[in-house]
Design a protein around this motif. Structure first.
Motif, PDB file in Angstrom:
ATOM      1  N   ALA A  10     -23.537 -42.234  80.908  1.00 32.26           N
ATOM      2  CA  ALA A  10     -22.395 -41.981  80.413  1.00 32.26           C
ATOM      3  C   ALA A  10     -21.898 -40.337  80.992  1.00 32.26           C
ATOM      4  N   ASN A  11     -23.060 -39.669  81.583  1.00 37.95           N
ATOM      5  CA  ASN A  11     -22.457 -38.552  82.169  1.00 37.95           C
ATOM      6  C   ASN A  11     -22.122 -38.652  83.344  1.00 37.95           C
ATOM      7  N   LEU A  12     -22.458 -39.541  84.305  1.00 42.35           N
ATOM      8  CA  LEU A  12     -22.018 -39.810  85.706  1.00 42.35           C
ATOM      9  C   LEU A  12     -20.544 -39.562  85.859  1.00 42.35           C
ATOM     10  N   ASP A  13     -19.743 -40.106  85.193  1.00 40.32           N
ATOM     11  CA  ASP A  13     -18.521 -39.998  85.540  1.00 40.32           C
ATOM     12  C   ASP A  13     -17.677 -38.466  85.250  1.00 40.32           C
ATOM     13  N   PHE A  14     -18.428 -38.013  84.201  1.00 35.49           N
ATOM     14  CA  PHE A  14     -18.004 -36.432  83.966  1.00 35.49           C
ATOM     15  C   PHE A  14     -18.347 -35.700  84.874  1.00 35.49           C
ATOM     16  N   TYR A  15     -19.529 -35.679  85.729  1.00 35.52           N
ATOM     17  CA  TYR A  15     -19.784 -34.986  86.895  1.00 35.52           C
ATOM     18  C   TYR A  15     -19.005 -35.314  88.020  1.00 35.52           C
ATOM     19  N   ARG A  16     -18.834 -36.625  88.038  1.00 40.51           N
ATOM     20  CA  ARG A  16     -18.014 -37.077  89.366  1.00 40.51           C
ATOM     21  C   ARG A  16     -16.623 -36.365  89.149  1.00 40.51           C
ATOM     22  N   ARG A  17     -16.122 -36.278  88.113  1.00 40.38           N
ATOM     23  CA  ARG A  17     -14.808 -35.585  88.033  1.00 40.38           C
ATOM     24  C   ARG A  17     -14.760 -34.155  88.591  1.00 40.38           C
ATOM     25  N   LEU A  18     -15.966 -33.581  88.458  1.00 47.05           N
ATOM     26  CA  LEU A  18     -16.195 -32.130  88.773  1.00 47.05           C
ATOM     27  C   LEU A  18     -16.724 -32.118  90.424  1.00 47.05           C
ATOM     28  N   GLY A  19     -16.614 -33.072  90.904  1.00 44.25           N
ATOM     29  CA  GLY A  19     -17.057 -33.117  92.424  1.00 44.25           C
ATOM     30  C   GLY A  19     -18.408 -33.435  92.611  1.00 44.25           C
ATOM     31  N   PHE A  20     -19.188 -33.784  91.832  1.00 42.28           N
ATOM     32  CA  PHE A  20     -20.451 -34.386  92.151  1.00 42.28           C
ATOM     33  C   PHE A  20     -20.568 -35.705  92.591  1.00 42.28           C
TER      34      PHE A  20
END
Length: 207
Positions: free
Chosen positions: A173-183
């Motif tokens: 569930a964290n993957l999209d959160f971090y993707r939104r920050l450029g990861f």
């Protein structure tokens, strides 16, 4: 006040005075997290997590990195993040001293912690990176923008200095959160019998 109207309290860098509160917040945030659920004993689990995060915050984050915190509506710390910069080397004796203490907190999951730690270490880049050691928000304070706010100052500095960033997560569930920050995901590993670990990198953005 609706959730869309709420704004997170400004984040601030904290020091030794906040170690106990930050450790407790991170332990609450990670209670039920796949990686710590696999590597830390179930008995007195929250206490063990608190002890482990106190080691991270007090022995590593405060003296050698940066610890950021944000308050919730009740005035208590609601979330915290620990960053490690590549130009602030942590002495080898510090890591050596932490190892037996971490093993004690792991309890009967000590062997699992050692295996998971070795596998995770193999995912890490050889080149200098800003490392997100940990970030967590109290469950009751999630969904209010505290997580992104906690990470914003260090990521802005990474952009300013041209420093890539790195993190690991074992929660899908964290993957999209971090993707939104450029990861972006650069590698993945399976802990035998346990969770997966995703290694994520972020290239600096031109400012």
């Amino acid at each position: 006040m609706t959730r869309s109207d709420q704004r997170p309290a400004p984040v601030r860098r904290v020091g030794p005075e906040a170690v106990a509160d930050v450790s407790a917040v991170l332990a609450e945030a990670f209670d039920g997290y796949p990686f710590t659920g696999w590597t830390v004993a179930a008995d007195r689990h929250r206490d063990r997590l608190t002890g482990l995060f106190r080691l991270t915050v007090e022995r590593v984050g405060v003296p050698y990195g940066e610890v950021w915190a944000a308050d919730g509506a009740d005035g208590r710390i609601a979330g915290a993040a620990v960053w490690l910069w590549p130009d602030r080397e942590i002495p080898a004796p510090v890591w050596a001293a932490l190892a037996p203490m971490e093993a004690e907190y792991a309890g009967d999951r000590r062997a699992a912690m050692e295996v998971a730690g070795t596998i995770s270490a193999g995912l890490r880049p050889d080149s200098p990176h800003l490392v997100l050691a940990t970030v967590g928000v109290r469950p009751s304070a999630r969904g209010r923008g505290i997580g992104p706010a906690l990470l914003a100052p260090a990521l802005a500095e990474a952009d300013r200095t041209g420093t890539p960033a790195y993190l690991e997560t074992s929660a899908p569930a964290n993957l999209d959160f971090y993707r939104r920050l450029g990861f972006a995901v650069r590698a993945r590993a399976q802990i035998p019998g346990g969770p997966q670990v995703w290694a994520m990198h972020r290239l600096p953005t031109a400012t």
